[in-house]
Design a protein around this motif. Structure first.
Motif, short mmCIF file in Angstrom:
data_model
loop_
_atom_site.label_atom_id
_atom_site.label_comp_id
_atom_site.label_asym_id
_atom_site.label_seq_id
_atom_site.Cartn_x
_atom_site.Cartn_y
_atom_site.Cartn_z
N GLU A 89 0.87 -1.18 0.00
CA GLU A 89 0.00 0.00 0.00
C GLU A 89 0.90 1.23 0.00
OE1 GLU A 89 -0.70 0.15 4.84
OE2 GLU A 89 -2.31 -0.55 3.55
N ARG A 90 0.43 2.27 -0.67
CA ARG A 90 1.22 3.49 -0.73
C ARG A 90 1.27 4.13 0.65
NH1 ARG A 90 -0.30 7.41 -5.28
NH2 ARG A 90 -2.20 7.48 -4.07
N ALA A 91 2.46 4.36 1.13
CA ALA A 91 2.65 4.97 2.44
C ALA A 91 2.89 6.47 2.31
CB ALA A 91 3.83 4.32 3.16
N GLN A 102 9.95 12.25 -13.17
CA GLN A 102 9.16 11.05 -12.89
C GLN A 102 8.36 11.21 -11.60
OE1 GLN A 102 12.49 8.38 -12.72
NE2 GLN A 102 12.09 7.61 -14.79
N ARG A 103 7.24 10.55 -11.54
CA ARG A 103 6.44 10.50 -10.32
C ARG A 103 6.99 9.40 -9.43
NH1 ARG A 103 0.55 9.81 -12.42
NH2 ARG A 103 0.25 9.47 -10.23
N GLY A 104 6.79 9.56 -8.12
CA GLY A 104 7.30 8.55 -7.22
C GLY A 104 6.46 8.41 -5.97
N ALA A 105 6.58 7.26 -5.33
CA ALA A 105 5.88 6.99 -4.09
C ALA A 105 6.67 5.95 -3.32
CB ALA A 105 4.46 6.49 -4.35
N ARG A 106 6.44 5.92 -2.01
CA ARG A 106 7.03 4.91 -1.14
C ARG A 106 5.92 3.97 -0.71
NH1 ARG A 106 7.53 4.44 4.28
NH2 ARG A 106 6.62 6.49 4.62
N TYR A 107 6.18 2.68 -0.80
CA TYR A 107 5.17 1.67 -0.46
C TYR A 107 5.64 0.84 0.73
CZ TYR A 107 2.83 2.73 -4.81
OH TYR A 107 2.15 3.37 -5.80
N ARG A 108 4.68 0.25 1.43
CA ARG A 108 4.98 -0.68 2.53
C ARG A 108 4.03 -1.86 2.42
NH1 ARG A 108 2.69 3.41 6.43
NH2 ARG A 108 0.49 2.96 6.44
N ALA A 110 1.14 -4.12 3.04
CA ALA A 110 -0.21 -3.77 3.50
C ALA A 110 -0.47 -4.36 4.87
CB ALA A 110 -1.26 -4.26 2.50
N GLY A 111 -0.97 -3.52 5.75
CA GLY A 111 -1.28 -3.97 7.10
C GLY A 111 -0.09 -4.03 8.02
N GLY A 112 1.10 -3.76 7.48
CA GLY A 112 2.30 -3.83 8.29
C GLY A 112 2.70 -2.47 8.84
N SER A 113 3.66 -2.48 9.69
CA SER A 113 4.16 -1.23 10.23
C SER A 113 5.40 -0.82 9.44
CB SER A 113 4.51 -1.39 11.71
OG SER A 113 5.48 -2.40 11.87
N SER A 114 5.83 0.40 9.63
CA SER A 114 7.01 0.89 8.93
C SER A 114 8.26 0.20 9.49
CB SER A 114 7.14 2.40 9.10
OG SER A 114 7.47 2.70 10.45
N TRP A 115 9.33 0.24 8.76
CA TRP A 115 10.57 -0.37 9.23
C TRP A 115 11.03 0.30 10.52
CZ3 TRP A 115 14.99 2.36 10.05
CH2 TRP A 115 15.07 3.62 9.48
N TRP A 116 10.80 1.61 10.63
CA TRP A 116 11.24 2.32 11.83
C TRP A 116 10.46 1.86 13.06
CZ3 TRP A 116 15.20 4.72 13.61
CH2 TRP A 116 15.09 5.44 14.80
N THR A 117 9.15 1.71 12.91
CA THR A 117 8.33 1.24 14.03
C THR A 117 8.76 -0.16 14.44
OG1 THR A 117 6.48 2.57 13.26
CG2 THR A 117 5.97 0.80 14.80
#
Length: 129
Positions: A89-91, A102-108, A110-117
């Protein structure tokens, strides 16, 4: 049932996210029906939801499988799964992609937490080497 309803999005709206309830109720109250764009968006969300569910089932079956229907039956016992099913999912939307045009986005996941968390919750118990 969700997939069947989404397939018929030209005639029905299917809800799989509680966050959509208010928007749908507001549109129905205001217009008496759902717009084509709303039904299309709901159908997309429904297919994404069922795809994530299907991927979770495949992952679970792989975790308990006995090599049935896999390369392990053919003697390729390398311990690697035949397929990997990701639901992302797009984070965050980014200002640009790899290059400024170019367009860009960061994804993670789905349903998970960020790497930092995830890292910060175990940081007190672990040490990077």
């Amino acid at each position: 049932m969700v997939r069947a309803a989404a397939k018929n999005f030209a005639h029905v709206g299917v809800l799989v996210r509680p966050a959509d309830y208010g928007v749908v109720l507001e549109e129905l109250g205001r217009d008496g029906q759902l717009s084509d764009a709303t039904r299309l968006g709901l159908a997309r969300a429904a297919f994404a939801h069922t795809a994530a569910y299907d991927a979770a089932i495949v992952e679970w079956l792989d975790s308990i499988g006995q090599g049935v229907g896999t390369a392990e039956e053919d003697g390729a016992d390398d311990g690697l799964p035949e397929t990997i099913h990701l639901t992302l999912e797009r984070a965050q939307s980014l200002r640009y992609g790899e290059n400024p045009h170019q367009r860009g986005a960061r994804y993670r996941v789905a349903g998970g937490s960020s790497w930092w968390t995830a890292w910060s919750s175990t940081a007190a118990r672990s040490c990077p080497i």
